[in-house]
Design an enzyme around this catalytic site. Structure first.
Site, PDB file in Angstrom:
ATOM      1  N   ARG A   1       0.865  -1.189   0.000  1.00 38.57           N
ATOM      2  CA  ARG A   1       0.000   0.000   0.000  1.00 38.57           C
ATOM      3  C   ARG A   1       0.880   1.208   0.000  1.00 38.57           C
ATOM      4  NH1 ARG A   1      -3.967   1.249   4.684  1.00 38.57           N
ATOM      5  NH2 ARG A   1      -4.109   3.241   3.659  1.00 38.57           N
TER       6      ARG A   1
ATOM      7  N   ALA B   1       4.649   8.161   0.610  1.00 35.27           N
ATOM      8  CA  ALA B   1       4.849   7.281  -0.549  1.00 35.27           C
ATOM      9  C   ALA B   1       6.287   6.745  -0.561  1.00 35.27           C
ATOM     10  CB  ALA B   1       4.554   8.052  -1.831  1.00 35.27           C
ATOM     11  N   SER B   2       6.475   5.655  -1.262  1.00 29.77           N
ATOM     12  CA  SER B   2       7.805   5.042  -1.484  1.00 29.77           C
ATOM     13  C   SER B   2       8.540   4.697  -0.191  1.00 29.77           C
ATOM     14  CB  SER B   2       8.706   5.962  -2.328  1.00 29.77           C
ATOM     15  OG  SER B   2       8.020   6.471  -3.434  1.00 29.77           O
ATOM     16  N   ARG B   3       7.805   4.449   0.861  1.00 31.27           N
ATOM     17  CA  ARG B   3       8.404   4.096   2.168  1.00 31.27           C
ATOM     18  C   ARG B   3       9.286   5.216   2.725  1.00 31.27           C
ATOM     19  NH1 ARG B   3       4.398   1.375   1.149  1.00 31.27           N
ATOM     20  NH2 ARG B   3       4.235  -0.633   2.166  1.00 31.27           N
ATOM     21  N   MET B   4       9.055   6.465   2.222  1.00 29.86           N
ATOM     22  CA  MET B   4       9.817   7.630   2.714  1.00 29.86           C
ATOM     23  C   MET B   4       9.008   8.308   3.819  1.00 29.86           C
ATOM     24  SD  MET B   4      12.684   8.027   1.020  1.00 29.86           S
ATOM     25  CE  MET B   4      13.029   9.763   0.796  1.00 29.86           C
TER      26      MET B   4
END
Ligand SMILES: Cc1cc2nc3c(=O)[nH]c(=O)nc-3n(C[C@H](O)[C@H](O)[C@H](O)COP(=O)(O)O)c2cc1C
Length: 217
Positions: free
Chosen positions: A8, A190-193
Site C-alpha cells: 500500500r 509514498a515510497s516508504r519515505m
C-alpha cells in the site's frame, strides 16, 4: 499464507520538523482531535507494552482516558499481569495506530499509579455493569474454571449491588499515568519515505522544553 506481495502506498499527510509545535502535547492534541473529526474507529485504543523482572515483554490494548499536562492515563486492575509487570519495572511504552490517517504514535516513559481519589471519581462515573464487572475480574488475568463461574459471580454481585445502588471502588483497581519522556509521531508517505519526528525532553532546559529530531524511516 504468504503476504509478501501485499503493498500500500501511504499518501494522506506530511510531517515537517520545521512546522511542528514546540510542545509534543500540542501535536498530540491536534492529532487526537483529527481522529475524532475523521471518525477513526477506536481512536483511544492503544497497545501498552510492559516488561517485568523476567525480561519478557507483554503487550495488550487499553483505552486512553485522559491526556494530562505531563502524560497519558488509562485504567486497569492493579493485580493484573500488567500491574505485576509495572510493579517490577515502572517503564512502559504505548502505541497508537490510526490506519485511516496513516499515522502511528509511540510514547514511552515512567509509569505510576494515579491518585486513589481520582481513580475512585472515574470508577464512580462508569456504567453500573462495568463497575460490577471490575469486581468479577479479580484478579484480572487469573485463571477461571469456565464462563459459568464468571456469570454466577456477576449475578451474585448484581444482587449485592442492585442498579442505582453505589458500587464501592475496588482497592485493586485504578489508573496509571505514563509520563511522556519520549514521543514519536509517524506519518506514512509514498515510497516508504515516511516522516518520523521524535520529541525528547531537553534535560538542560527544564521539564517543559523539548528537542525534536527527524528519524530515518
Ligand atoms: C478495545 C479494547 C480495549 C480495552 N481496554 C482495556 C482497558 O482500558 N483496561 C484494561 O485493563 N483492559 C482493557 N482491555 C483488555 C486488555 O487488552 C487485556 O486483555 C487485559 O487488560 C488483561 O491484560 P494483562 O493480562 O496483560 O494484564 C481492552 C481490550 C480491548 C481489545
Amino acid at each position: 499464507m504468504d503476504f509478501s506481495d501485499q503493498r500500500r502506498s501511504y499518501e494522506k499527510g506530511v510531517l515537517d520538523q520545521q512546522s511542528v509545535p514546540a510542545s509534543p502535547f500540542e501535536l498530540l492534541d491536534d492529532w487526537m482531535k483529527e481522529t475524532i473529526e475523521q471518525q477513526v474507529q477506536e481512536p483511544y485504543a492503544m497497545s501498552l507494552a510492559t516488561c517485568g523482572a523476567d525480561n519478557k515483554p507483554s503487550v495488550r490494548i487499553v483505552l486512553l482516558r485522559e491526556i494530562t499536562e505531563t502524560g497519558i492515563v488509562f485504567y486497569t486492575n492493579y493485580e493484573s499481569a500488567k500491574g505485576q509487570d509495572i510493579a517490577e519495572n515502572p517503564n512502559a511504552e504505548v502505541l497508537f495506530f490510526w490506519h485511516e490517517l496513516e499515522r502511528q504514535i509511540r510514547i514511552s516513559g515512567h509509569i505510576a499509579k494515579i491518585d486513589a481519589d481520582k481513580s475512585a471519581a472515574y470508577f464512580q462515573k462508569r456504567p453500573h455493569d462495568s463497575q460490577v464487572g471490575a469486581w468479577v475480574s479479580q484478579p484480572q488475568s487469573g485463571e477461571v474454571a469456565n464462563r459459568e463461574v464468571m456469570e454466577q459471580t456477576f449475578e451474585q454481585l448484581q444482587n449485592d449491588y442492585p442498579e442505582n445502588s453505589p458500587v464501592p471502588t475496588p482497592e485493586f483497581w485504578g489508573g496509571y499515568e505514563i509520563t511522556i519522556e519520549h514521543i514519536e509521531f509517524w506519518q506514512g508517505r509514498a515510497s516508504r519515505m515516511h516522516d518520523r519526528i521524535v520529541y525528547t525532553q531537553d534535560d538542560n532546559a527544564g521539564t517543559d522544553s523539548w528537542i525534536t529530531k527527524r528519524l530515518l524511516p
